[in-house]
Design a protein around this motif. Structure first.
Motif, PDB file in Angstrom:
ATOM      1  N   ARG A 380       0.821  -1.212   0.000  1.00  0.00           N
ATOM      2  CA  ARG A 380       0.000   0.000   0.000  1.00  0.00           C
ATOM      3  C   ARG A 380       0.858   1.267   0.000  1.00  0.00           C
ATOM      4  O   ARG A 380       0.573   2.226  -0.710  1.00  0.00           O
ATOM      5  N   SER A 381       1.931   1.263   0.763  1.00  0.00           N
ATOM      6  CA  SER A 381       2.765   2.454   0.859  1.00  0.00           C
ATOM      7  C   SER A 381       3.530   2.730  -0.429  1.00  0.00           C
ATOM      8  O   SER A 381       3.929   3.875  -0.677  1.00  0.00           O
ATOM      9  N   CYS A 382       3.757   1.691  -1.249  1.00  0.00           N
ATOM     10  CA  CYS A 382       4.503   1.880  -2.498  1.00  0.00           C
ATOM     11  C   CYS A 382       3.604   2.022  -3.720  1.00  0.00           C
ATOM     12  O   CYS A 382       4.105   2.349  -4.809  1.00  0.00           O
ATOM     13  N   ALA A 383       2.310   1.771  -3.568  1.00  0.00           N
ATOM     14  CA  ALA A 383       1.420   1.708  -4.731  1.00  0.00           C
ATOM     15  C   ALA A 383       0.567   2.943  -4.904  1.00  0.00           C
ATOM     16  O   ALA A 383      -0.261   2.989  -5.825  1.00  0.00           O
ATOM     17  N   ALA A 384       0.729   3.953  -4.075  1.00  0.00           N
ATOM     18  CA  ALA A 384      -0.168   5.108  -4.128  1.00  0.00           C
ATOM     19  C   ALA A 384      -0.105   5.815  -5.477  1.00  0.00           C
ATOM     20  O   ALA A 384      -1.105   6.386  -5.929  1.00  0.00           O
ATOM     21  N   ALA A 385       1.050   5.793  -6.141  1.00  0.00           N
ATOM     22  CA  ALA A 385       1.198   6.488  -7.420  1.00  0.00           C
ATOM     23  C   ALA A 385       0.858   5.605  -8.613  1.00  0.00           C
ATOM     24  O   ALA A 385       0.978   6.057  -9.758  1.00  0.00           O
ATOM     25  N   LEU A 413     -10.731  -2.578   6.993  1.00  0.00           N
ATOM     26  CA  LEU A 413     -11.212  -1.194   6.870  1.00  0.00           C
ATOM     27  C   LEU A 413     -10.085  -0.202   7.118  1.00  0.00           C
ATOM     28  O   LEU A 413     -10.025   0.849   6.462  1.00  0.00           O
ATOM     29  N   ARG A 414      -9.203  -0.525   8.049  1.00  0.00           N
ATOM     30  CA  ARG A 414      -8.085   0.382   8.331  1.00  0.00           C
ATOM     31  C   ARG A 414      -7.169   0.507   7.119  1.00  0.00           C
ATOM     32  O   ARG A 414      -6.771   1.619   6.745  1.00  0.00           O
ATOM     33  N   HIS A 415      -6.837  -0.590   6.489  1.00  0.00           N
ATOM     34  CA  HIS A 415      -5.970  -0.531   5.312  1.00  0.00           C
ATOM     35  C   HIS A 415      -6.670   0.147   4.136  1.00  0.00           C
ATOM     36  O   HIS A 415      -6.020   0.847   3.340  1.00  0.00           O
ATOM     37  N   ARG A 416      -7.964  -0.031   4.026  1.00  0.00           N
ATOM     38  CA  ARG A 416      -8.686   0.645   2.947  1.00  0.00           C
ATOM     39  C   ARG A 416      -8.667   2.163   3.149  1.00  0.00           C
ATOM     40  O   ARG A 416      -8.439   2.931   2.197  1.00  0.00           O
ATOM     41  N   ALA A 422      -3.580   7.763   1.196  1.00  0.00           N
ATOM     42  CA  ALA A 422      -2.320   7.817   0.456  1.00  0.00           C
ATOM     43  C   ALA A 422      -2.540   8.289  -0.975  1.00  0.00           C
ATOM     44  O   ALA A 422      -1.756   9.092  -1.509  1.00  0.00           O
ATOM     45  N   VAL A 423      -3.603   7.814  -1.619  1.00  0.00           N
ATOM     46  CA  VAL A 423      -3.887   8.247  -2.982  1.00  0.00           C
ATOM     47  C   VAL A 423      -4.265   9.727  -3.014  1.00  0.00           C
ATOM     48  O   VAL A 423      -3.808  10.486  -3.882  1.00  0.00           O
ATOM     49  N   GLU A 424      -5.083  10.151  -2.094  1.00  0.00           N
ATOM     50  CA  GLU A 424      -5.472  11.562  -2.047  1.00  0.00           C
ATOM     51  C   GLU A 424      -4.282  12.468  -1.781  1.00  0.00           C
ATOM     52  O   GLU A 424      -4.228  13.604  -2.267  1.00  0.00           O
ATOM     53  N   ARG A 425      -3.314  11.970  -1.050  1.00  0.00           N
ATOM     54  CA  ARG A 425      -2.130  12.764  -0.754  1.00  0.00           C
ATOM     55  C   ARG A 425      -1.147  12.770  -1.924  1.00  0.00           C
ATOM     56  O   ARG A 425      -0.380  13.719  -2.108  1.00  0.00           O
ATOM     57  N   THR A 426      -1.160  11.715  -2.735  1.00  0.00           N
ATOM     58  CA  THR A 426      -0.168  11.567  -3.801  1.00  0.00           C
ATOM     59  C   THR A 426      -0.658  12.129  -5.129  1.00  0.00           C
ATOM     60  O   THR A 426       0.113  12.746  -5.877  1.00  0.00           O
ATOM     61  N   VAL A 427      -1.931  11.948  -5.446  1.00  0.00           N
ATOM     62  CA  VAL A 427      -2.472  12.361  -6.752  1.00  0.00           C
ATOM     63  C   VAL A 427      -3.151  13.719  -6.596  1.00  0.00           C
ATOM     64  O   VAL A 427      -4.176  13.822  -5.905  1.00  0.00           O
TER      65      VAL A 427
END
Length: 445
Positions: A380-385, A413-416, A422-427
């Motif tokens: 999850r931490s590496c796939a945000a982009a 739910l926590r990981h989701r 992470a996506v909102e922060r990266t994209v």
């Protein structure tokens, strides 16, 4: 502290202890020398038996006066001598070339996927069988050459032995070697493909998960006066536990043992490996023989090792050097497959019983939250982009949420939620975020 189960079976996951031979079998599977060595020994023994049989055949034909039939058999043996000589001269060169190419293929696969795939080659039955037959054919052909008597046309009246059956078997071994060569090349080529490797890892992990019986959970209390048994062997990873040995030792001492490290944990000398309750501690020799410590993890009693490998392959695929999100999506497919099988299992401590039904060994295993964190945290931490991977992760988490009971939904739910953050922060673009956060089982269908 006997830990006998009541009518409801509330003493935990209980089962008969696996036999000691199971651990030995797994150790031999992780070696590449045992099968070829056994094959060489069998080749020598078989040559000895067939050599005596050929001597008896020649003696029988001479006693019956069937010199014409014996001459025909000798002519066949002399014709086969050319093939046997060629086989003995070329087989070792053939073995060297084949396995040199194979090692290069394994090196390429480990560089593209993960170094852990090398153990797949080491444990491969077809690889060991091929090397065994190749070496056995080489050794047997050399031994057969020593059985020939006379010149190019030996006299049937003077010859005492001829490799008749031996020559036939040599020809059969050559044919078997050619067939195994085709199968071996096919197996090696599959090792270079992502899909078959991921499928092998997943099936191996699911088998390890299925070997662990499941039932209601009930932890044994530590109790006062517990004694810790330190590790006396070399430092390394706890690969396997000879459960039967520890159960027998605990029964003799009238104790209940709790295994402190889990399979896959790294242990160092002096750290506790067992906690003893209600009796005397087993000897250091018994503990040392029961715990298999090595340099690398084994999936035999460690289903989480499969998740570790799948996560490693996905992380390498997401690295800037490779940038292969499709491989990462394939890893997520298999991770979801594994977790969907584990989501309905108790995943609580194993309680191993002796023959009388008393609990003698308690063995901890990874819980549901541990497995979910191992499966998704690093990816999850590496796939945000990478929208392809985030979409597949969301679809996988949603599928697991639909299967999970209420008490197991929290880590999913926590990981989701963390993935969405992470996506909102990266994209930065709203349209890009909406696209990346749309669940899709194919990544980008």
């Amino acid at each position: 502290m006997s830990g006998k189960s009541g009518p409801g079976g509330a003493s935990g996951r209980v089962h008969r202890s696996p036999h000691v031979a199971a651990a030995l079998r797994e150790r031999l599977r992780d070696t590449f020398w045992f099968a070829p060595t056994a094959g060489l020994v069998c080749a020598v023994a078989l040559w000895w038996v067939l050599s005596d049989l050929d001597t008896r055949i020649v003696a029988h034909l001479k006693n019956e006066g069937a010199y014409a039939e014996l001459g025909d058999l000798l002519a066949f043996a002399m014709d086969a001598r050319t093939i046997v000589t060629t086989v003995s001269a070329a087989m070792m060169t053939f073995i060297g070339v084949v396995f040199s190419i194979s090692l290069v293929a394994v090196q390429m696969a480990s560089g593209q996927l993960t170094p852990r795939v090398v153990r797949i080659f080491v444990r491969s039955r077809i690889s060991k069988l091929t090397l065994t037959v190749f070496l056995a054919t080489f050794a047997f052909s050399l031994l057969v050459l020593t059985s020939y008597e006379g010149g190019a046309e030996p006299d049937p009246r003077r010859v005492t032995s001829a490799p008749l059956v031996q020559s036939l078997l040599t020809l059969g071994l050559v044919g078997l070697s050619l067939l195994l060569f085709v199968a071996y090349v096919s197996s090696t080529l599959r090792l270079m493909q992502v899909g078959p490797v991921l499928d092998h890892i997943t099936r191996e992990s699911l088998r390890a998960l299925a070997r662990q019986p499941h039932g209601p959970a009930d932890r044994l209390p530590p109790g006062p006066g517990a004694v810790h048994v330190p590790h006396r062997g070399r430092a390394g990873v706890l690969r396997d536990v000879a459960v039967a040995r520890l159960v027998r030792a605990a029964r003799r001492q009238g104790a209940v043992l709790r295994l402190v490290p889990r399979a896959g944990d790294f242990v160092v000398p002096g750290t506790p490996v067992l906690t003893v309750h209600g009796g005397a501690a087993p000897s250091s020799r018994t503990v040392g023989r029961a715990l298999s410590v090595g340099v690398e993890r084994s999936p035999h009693q460690d289903p989480a090792f499969g998740l570790r490998q799948l996560s490693d392959i996905a992380l390498r695929a997401l690295s800037p050097s490779l940038n292969d999100p499709t491989t990462a999506v394939q890893c997520v497919d298999r991770i979801v497959q594994f977790l969907s099988a584990a989501v309905v299992l108790p995943l609580t401590a194993l309680h191993h019983r002796d023959r009388r039904g008393d609990v003698r060994l308690v063995q901890e295993v990874p819980g549901w939250t541990d497995l979910v964190d191992l499966a998704f945290e690093e990816i999850r931490s590496c796939a945000a982009a990478s929208p392809q991977v985030t979409r597949r992760l969301l679809a996988g988490l949603d599928d697991l949420l639909s299967l999970a009971p209420e008490e197991r939904r929290k880590p999913l739910l926590r990981h989701r939620a963390l993935l969405v953050e992470a996506v909102e922060r990266t994209v930065p673009e709203a349209a890009g975020r909406a696209f990346a956060l749309r669940p899709d089982r194919q990544g980008i269908a």
